[in-house]
Design a protein around this motif. Structure first.
Motif, PDB file in Angstrom:
ATOM      1  N   GLY A 162       0.812  -1.204   0.000  1.00  0.00           N
ATOM      2  CA  GLY A 162       0.000   0.000   0.000  1.00  0.00           C
ATOM      3  C   GLY A 162       0.851   1.263   0.000  1.00  0.00           C
ATOM      4  O   GLY A 162       2.079   1.216   0.114  1.00  0.00           O
ATOM      5  N   HIS A 163       0.203   2.387  -0.171  1.00  0.00           N
ATOM      6  CA  HIS A 163       0.867   3.702  -0.075  1.00  0.00           C
ATOM      7  C   HIS A 163       2.032   3.822  -1.054  1.00  0.00           C
ATOM      8  O   HIS A 163       3.106   4.330  -0.720  1.00  0.00           O
ATOM      9  CB  HIS A 163       1.342   3.956   1.357  1.00  0.00           C
ATOM     10  CG  HIS A 163       0.297   3.693   2.398  1.00  0.00           C
ATOM     11  ND1 HIS A 163      -0.769   4.540   2.590  1.00  0.00           N
ATOM     12  CD2 HIS A 163       0.139   2.655   3.273  1.00  0.00           C
ATOM     13  CE1 HIS A 163      -1.542   4.055   3.558  1.00  0.00           C
ATOM     14  NE2 HIS A 163      -1.017   2.913   3.984  1.00  0.00           N
ATOM     15  N   ALA A 168       2.786  12.489   2.639  1.00  0.00           N
ATOM     16  CA  ALA A 168       3.115  13.913   2.634  1.00  0.00           C
ATOM     17  C   ALA A 168       3.995  14.271   3.819  1.00  0.00           C
ATOM     18  O   ALA A 168       4.822  15.187   3.730  1.00  0.00           O
ATOM     19  CB  ALA A 168       1.842  14.760   2.649  1.00  0.00           C
ATOM     20  N   ASN A 169       3.844  13.550   4.933  1.00  0.00           N
ATOM     21  CA  ASN A 169       4.618  13.833   6.142  1.00  0.00           C
ATOM     22  C   ASN A 169       4.645  12.588   7.017  1.00  0.00           C
ATOM     23  O   ASN A 169       3.969  11.581   6.725  1.00  0.00           O
ATOM     24  CB  ASN A 169       4.027  15.033   6.895  1.00  0.00           C
ATOM     25  CG  ASN A 169       2.535  14.868   7.141  1.00  0.00           C
ATOM     26  OD1 ASN A 169       2.100  13.881   7.715  1.00  0.00           O
ATOM     27  ND2 ASN A 169       1.749  15.845   6.686  1.00  0.00           N
ATOM     28  N   ALA A 174       2.621   7.508  10.269  1.00  0.00           N
ATOM     29  CA  ALA A 174       2.254   6.999  11.586  1.00  0.00           C
ATOM     30  C   ALA A 174       0.807   6.523  11.601  1.00  0.00           C
ATOM     31  O   ALA A 174       0.476   5.513  12.241  1.00  0.00           O
ATOM     32  CB  ALA A 174       2.476   8.067  12.641  1.00  0.00           C
ATOM     33  N   ASP A 175      -0.075   7.223  10.892  1.00  0.00           N
ATOM     34  CA  ASP A 175      -1.473   6.805  10.803  1.00  0.00           C
ATOM     35  C   ASP A 175      -1.585   5.439  10.120  1.00  0.00           C
ATOM     36  O   ASP A 175      -2.393   4.591  10.519  1.00  0.00           O
ATOM     37  CB  ASP A 175      -2.291   7.835  10.030  1.00  0.00           C
ATOM     38  CG  ASP A 175      -2.494   9.134  10.804  1.00  0.00           C
ATOM     39  OD1 ASP A 175      -2.330   9.124  12.041  1.00  0.00           O
ATOM     40  OD2 ASP A 175      -2.803  10.158  10.170  1.00  0.00           O
ATOM     41  N   ALA A 176      -0.773   5.231   9.071  1.00  0.00           N
ATOM     42  CA  ALA A 176      -0.798   3.954   8.353  1.00  0.00           C
ATOM     43  C   ALA A 176      -0.326   2.809   9.249  1.00  0.00           C
ATOM     44  O   ALA A 176      -0.910   1.717   9.253  1.00  0.00           O
ATOM     45  CB  ALA A 176       0.070   4.039   7.104  1.00  0.00           C
ATOM     46  N   VAL A 177       0.723   3.050  10.029  1.00  0.00           N
ATOM     47  CA  VAL A 177       1.236   2.027  10.941  1.00  0.00           C
ATOM     48  C   VAL A 177       0.216   1.738  12.032  1.00  0.00           C
ATOM     49  O   VAL A 177      -0.009   0.577  12.412  1.00  0.00           O
ATOM     50  CB  VAL A 177       2.577   2.466  11.546  1.00  0.00           C
ATOM     51  CG1 VAL A 177       3.033   1.483  12.619  1.00  0.00           C
ATOM     52  CG2 VAL A 177       3.639   2.587  10.458  1.00  0.00           C
ATOM     53  N   ALA A 178      -0.422   2.775  12.549  1.00  0.00           N
ATOM     54  CA  ALA A 178      -1.424   2.594  13.606  1.00  0.00           C
ATOM     55  C   ALA A 178      -2.610   1.783  13.105  1.00  0.00           C
ATOM     56  O   ALA A 178      -3.175   0.962  13.840  1.00  0.00           O
ATOM     57  CB  ALA A 178      -1.882   3.955  14.126  1.00  0.00           C
ATOM     58  N   GLU A 201      12.687  12.019  -4.789  1.00  0.00           N
ATOM     59  CA  GLU A 201      12.698  13.189  -5.657  1.00  0.00           C
ATOM     60  C   GLU A 201      11.323  13.817  -5.827  1.00  0.00           C
ATOM     61  O   GLU A 201      11.219  14.993  -6.181  1.00  0.00           O
ATOM     62  CB  GLU A 201      13.272  12.804  -7.029  1.00  0.00           C
ATOM     63  CG  GLU A 201      14.749  12.425  -6.970  1.00  0.00           C
ATOM     64  CD  GLU A 201      15.283  12.033  -8.336  1.00  0.00           C
ATOM     65  OE1 GLU A 201      14.470  11.996  -9.296  1.00  0.00           O
ATOM     66  OE2 GLU A 201      16.493  11.756  -8.441  1.00  0.00           O
ATOM     67  N   ASP A 202      10.257  13.051  -5.592  1.00  0.00           N
ATOM     68  CA  ASP A 202       8.914  13.607  -5.730  1.00  0.00           C
ATOM     69  C   ASP A 202       8.509  14.459  -4.528  1.00  0.00           C
ATOM     70  O   ASP A 202       7.399  14.987  -4.477  1.00  0.00           O
ATOM     71  CB  ASP A 202       7.881  12.499  -5.959  1.00  0.00           C
ATOM     72  CG  ASP A 202       7.823  11.490  -4.807  1.00  0.00           C
ATOM     73  OD1 ASP A 202       8.533  11.694  -3.801  1.00  0.00           O
ATOM     74  OD2 ASP A 202       7.066  10.505  -4.917  1.00  0.00           O
ATOM     75  N   GLY A 203       9.430  14.589  -3.546  1.00  0.00           N
ATOM     76  CA  GLY A 203       9.150  15.408  -2.373  1.00  0.00           C
ATOM     77  C   GLY A 203       8.309  14.725  -1.327  1.00  0.00           C
ATOM     78  O   GLY A 203       7.912  15.362  -0.337  1.00  0.00           O
ATOM     79  N   ARG A 204       8.037  13.426  -1.496  1.00  0.00           N
ATOM     80  CA  ARG A 204       7.222  12.682  -0.550  1.00  0.00           C
ATOM     81  C   ARG A 204       8.067  11.633   0.169  1.00  0.00           C
ATOM     82  O   ARG A 204       9.123  11.206  -0.327  1.00  0.00           O
ATOM     83  CB  ARG A 204       6.038  12.017  -1.261  1.00  0.00           C
ATOM     84  CG  ARG A 204       5.043  13.041  -1.827  1.00  0.00           C
ATOM     85  CD  ARG A 204       3.920  12.384  -2.593  1.00  0.00           C
ATOM     86  NE  ARG A 204       3.071  11.522  -1.783  1.00  0.00           N
ATOM     87  CZ  ARG A 204       2.068  11.957  -1.026  1.00  0.00           C
ATOM     88  NH1 ARG A 204       1.795  13.259  -0.940  1.00  0.00           N
ATOM     89  NH2 ARG A 204       1.323  11.102  -0.336  1.00  0.00           N
TER      90      ARG A 204
END
Length: 300
Positions: A162-163, A168-169, A174-178, A201-204
């Motif tokens: 996933g993801h 973005a930050n 942390a939300d995904a891990v939770a 490089e995409d800033g993410r």
């Protein structure tokens, strides 16, 4: 004769802190592996191997504890993970991962005990079973069996795949891990997750692993490897232990029985209140499970 051990989550606390130092180890095909080490060379060796999608930092507490107890403990990032190099081909087969483990054993200069979680446990078994040479004096497998519950495996698969667009930050990560580990308290400060993320490089922020690592894995390959590994295990005679999280949805009774049939010497330890990622869920209880086993099988 096998021995079953129940371990409470309130196992004794680890000894005084010892410093960890970092090493980089050549794997032999241009790839270098990042390792965290505690304890002195020449002491009984212990190698800790993380699971797919994890890093050596998942073993930080165990490495420090083992170092303080007089072991030479080393945890390393598998190729394509963490701070280790990505495979140039790519080649992330268990044969290649076992080659990397052989390089770590040579670097340590001893016949160590091996502790492997999930993918790491399979790598350790592969390295031990494929040769008559002494690769390990004992092996601890952490919540793994050659054949696992497909529902739990799918949940792990969905998280790892996933993801793909990153985060973005760090709060999003942390939300995904939770969401994946709802039984584990969400950290008040998620900055520690940055060890598992990389800014691209995409800033993410993206997970630390090489995306090609998981493209090589599929159900047919997994089934073939499981059948081969069960056959290979019948030649493994060193002391062996399986530590299972009582809340794990990956390893079930059928898988444990199948592994025990292939490894008659297998001891079983159950850790209460832990899921598939036992060391992260209940580190002190995990240490309480493995330390008596290691002490019963010292270096010779």
């Amino acid at each position: 004769m096998t021995r079953a051990t129940a371990v409470r989550a309130d196992a004794s606390a680890p000894p005084a802190h010892v410093p960890l130092y970092e090493e980089r180890i050549e794997a032999g095909d241009g790839v270098t592996l990042a390792a965290s080490v505690a304890g002195e060379r020449g002491r009984p060796g212990v190698i800790l191997l993380h699971g797919a999608g994890q890093t050596r930092h998942s073993w930080r507490g165990s490495v420090a504890t083992l170092g303080a107890l007089g072991y030479h403990a080393l945890a390393y990032d598998a190729r394509g993970h963490g701070d280790s190099d990505w495979s140039p081909k790519p080649d992330y087969s268990y044969e290649r991962l076992a080659d990397d483990l052989d390089a770590i054993v040579r670097h340590m200069g001893c016949v160590p005990a091996m502790i492997g979680a999930s993918m790491g446990g399979m790598t350790a078994l592969h390295a031990i079973a494929r040769t008559d040479e002494a690769r390990a004096r004992a092996v601890v497998l952490v919540d793994i069996a050659p054949r696992v519950d497909p529902r739990g495996l799918k949940r792990v698969h969905d998280f790892l795949h996933g993801h793909r667009d990153g985060f973005a930050n760090v709060e999003e990560a942390a939300d995904a891990v939770a969401a994946y580990n709802p039984h584990r308290p969400r950290p008040k400060n998620p900055r520690g997750l940055m060890k598992n993320l990389r800014l691209r490089e995409d800033g993410r922020l993206h997970w630390h692993w090489d995306p090609r690592f998981f493209r090589e894995r599929n159900d047919d390959a997994r089934d073939r490897h499981a059948a081969r590994l069960l056959t290979m295990c019948r030649g493994v005679t060193i002391p062996s232990m399986l530590v299972v999280g009582e809340e794990s949805d990956v390893v079930n009774g059928k898988g444990i029985a199948e592994l025990r049939a292939a490894l008659p010497q297998l001891e079983i330890g159950h850790v209460a209140g832990a899921g598939h990622m036992i060391a992260g869920d209940r580190n002190e209880a995990f240490n309480g499970a493995i330390l008596p086993f290691l002490e019963c099988h010292p270096a010779r």
